[in-house]
Design an enzyme around this catalytic site. Structure first.
Site, PDB file in Angstrom:
ATOM      1  CG  ASN A 140      32.694  22.323  54.884  1.00  0.00           C
ATOM      2  OD1 ASN A 140      32.659  21.111  55.144  1.00  0.00           O
ATOM      3  ND2 ASN A 140      31.752  23.175  55.277  1.00  0.00           N
ATOM      4  CD1 TRP A 141      36.371  18.664  50.571  1.00  0.00           C
ATOM      5  CD2 TRP A 141      36.914  16.534  51.017  1.00  0.00           C
ATOM      6  NE1 TRP A 141      37.629  18.441  50.099  1.00  0.00           N
ATOM      7  CE2 TRP A 141      37.994  17.158  50.358  1.00  0.00           C
ATOM      8  CE3 TRP A 141      37.039  15.193  51.397  1.00  0.00           C
ATOM      9  CZ2 TRP A 141      39.190  16.465  50.072  1.00  0.00           C
ATOM     10  CZ3 TRP A 141      38.213  14.513  51.111  1.00  0.00           C
ATOM     11  CH2 TRP A 141      39.270  15.140  50.460  1.00  0.00           C
ATOM     12  CE  LYS A 142      29.142  23.028  52.858  1.00  0.00           C
ATOM     13  NZ  LYS A 142      28.101  23.996  52.542  1.00  0.00           N
ATOM     14  CB  SER A 182      28.838  30.831  46.217  1.00  0.00           C
ATOM     15  OG  SER A 182      27.645  30.151  46.582  1.00  0.00           O
ATOM     16  N   GLY A 187      33.127  25.217  49.921  1.00  0.00           N
ATOM     17  CA  GLY A 187      32.305  24.011  49.958  1.00  0.00           C
ATOM     18  C   GLY A 187      32.315  23.307  48.609  1.00  0.00           C
ATOM     19  N   GLY A 188      31.273  23.543  47.820  1.00  0.00           N
ATOM     20  CA  GLY A 188      31.082  22.835  46.553  1.00  0.00           C
ATOM     21  C   GLY A 188      32.317  22.784  45.665  1.00  0.00           C
ATOM     22  CG  HIS A 213      29.191  25.198  58.372  1.00  0.00           C
ATOM     23  ND1 HIS A 213      27.932  25.139  57.815  1.00  0.00           N
ATOM     24  CD2 HIS A 213      30.040  25.504  57.369  1.00  0.00           C
ATOM     25  CE1 HIS A 213      28.035  25.398  56.520  1.00  0.00           C
ATOM     26  NE2 HIS A 213      29.303  25.616  56.219  1.00  0.00           N
ATOM     27  CD  GLU A 256      25.818  23.418  55.285  1.00  0.00           C
ATOM     28  OE1 GLU A 256      26.571  22.462  55.525  1.00  0.00           O
ATOM     29  OE2 GLU A 256      25.863  24.077  54.228  1.00  0.00           O
ATOM     30  CD  GLU A 271      31.400  29.284  55.617  1.00  0.00           C
ATOM     31  OE1 GLU A 271      32.107  28.895  54.698  1.00  0.00           O
ATOM     32  OE2 GLU A 271      30.591  28.540  56.203  1.00  0.00           O
ATOM     33  N   GLY A 307      26.284  27.642  49.192  1.00  0.00           N
ATOM     34  CA  GLY A 307      25.686  26.642  48.307  1.00  0.00           C
ATOM     35  C   GLY A 307      24.639  27.206  47.366  1.00  0.00           C
TER      36      GLY A 307
HETATM   37  P1  PGA Z   1      29.850  26.680  49.391  1.00  0.00           P
HETATM   38  O1  PGA Z   1      29.954  26.275  50.940  1.00  0.00           O
HETATM   39  O2  PGA Z   1      31.236  27.062  48.947  1.00  0.00           O
HETATM   40  O3  PGA Z   1      29.342  25.450  48.699  1.00  0.00           O
HETATM   41  O4  PGA Z   1      28.904  27.832  49.296  1.00  0.00           O
HETATM   42  C1  PGA Z   1      30.796  26.977  51.822  1.00  0.00           C
HETATM   43  C2  PGA Z   1      30.637  26.422  53.210  1.00  0.00           C
HETATM   44  O5  PGA Z   1      29.525  26.047  53.590  1.00  0.00           O
HETATM   45  O6  PGA Z   1      31.624  26.333  53.968  1.00  0.00           O
END
Ligand code: PGA
Length: 254
Positions: A9-11, A211, A232-233, A94, A96, A166, A172
């Site tokens: 997930n590149w956001k 994470s 994500g990251g 998600h 967010e 999640e 993050g």
């Molecule tokens: P993260 O994000 O790996 O940076 O914690 C995961 C996500 O939000 O899908």
């Protein structure tokens, strides 16, 4: 047997140039393996990603989708547009989007159904906040978020869907759920699906996000109900993402 899925997930990150470099790194390093590898770029870069990955084993998807089919919805992207760009998956719900864009359980359910109706597999995210975990409400929250979609869409739709657990406090933050914490929730999710249909529950992939990195992926993926990851990251670094994909490929999920 469930085939593990590792989704990046590149956001809201990247430029045409940085994405090209990331894709080149992934294409070079990703071996066709046991696991399915997916990247979810910002939608404006989907055409670029589709063109680079077309002849590879890596699939692509989107981070969000409209619940509407077409029309006067400024700024939105429809499920059919995702199909047009070759997307196989879309992330829905998600945390967010739930927290920053006020997406309700009902709206998430509508997006889930709209995606499937168009032929895109939804990756349904569920997860508790730190406060909810500290209050001992984790499983209640997950159950509510999942039930909203099961009730709206019907259990049959989960044959073509993925669930992502999640925990909000792990996203993050560098704080990963332990493999045991993840397994406990994944097992509860599968049990809840099994109440409606045991066959669909047994086949449905439940991935973990929060994470995930090259150092913790193998331990998480070794758990029986953890069928891969939503990353994500760490998905923005080709080498790290490849290591995570390899960790999933080595795990035989049953
Ligand atoms: P993260 O994000 O790996 O940076 O914690 C995961 C996500 O939000 O899908």
């Amino acid at each position: 047997m469930r085939r593990a899925l590792v989704a990046g997930n590149w956001k809201m990150n990247g430029t045409t140039e940085s994405i090209q470099q990331l894709l080149d790194g992934l294409v070079t390093g990703c071996q066709a393996g046991n696991s399915e590898v997916l990247v979810c770029p910002p939608s404006i870069y989907l055409a670029q990603v589709a063109s680079r990955l077309a002849t590879t084993d890596i699939t692509w998807g989107a981070q969000n989708v409209s619940q509407h089919a077409s029309g006067a919805y400024t700024g939105e992207v429809s499920p059919a547009m995702l199909v047009d760009l070759g997307c196989q998956y879309v992330i829905v719900g998600h945390s967010e989007r739930r927290a920053l864009y006020a997406e309700s359980d009902v709206l998430v359910a509508e997006k889930f159904s709209a995606a499937l109706a168009a032929g895109v597999k939804p990756i349904l995210c569920v997860g508790e906040t730190l406060e909810e975990r500290e209050q001992g409400a984790t499983l209640d929250v997950i159950q509510r978020q999942l039930q909203a979609v099961v009730s709206y869409a019907g259990i049959a739709d989960f044959a073509d869907a993925v669930v992502a657990y999640e925990p909000v406090w792990a996203i993050g933050t560098g704080k990963t759920a332990t493999a045991e914490q993840a397994q406990e929730v994944h097992q509860a999710i599968r049990a809840q699906l099994a109440e409606a249909d045991s066959g669909i529950a047994a086949g449905c992939r439940i991935v973990y996000g929060g994470s995930v990195n090259a150092g913790n992926a193998a331990e998480l993926f070794a758990k029986p109900d953890v069928d891969g990851g939503l990353v994500g990251g760490a998905s923005l670094k080709a080498n790290e993402f490849i290591t995570i994909c390899q960790a999933a490929g080595e795990e035989q999920t049953v």
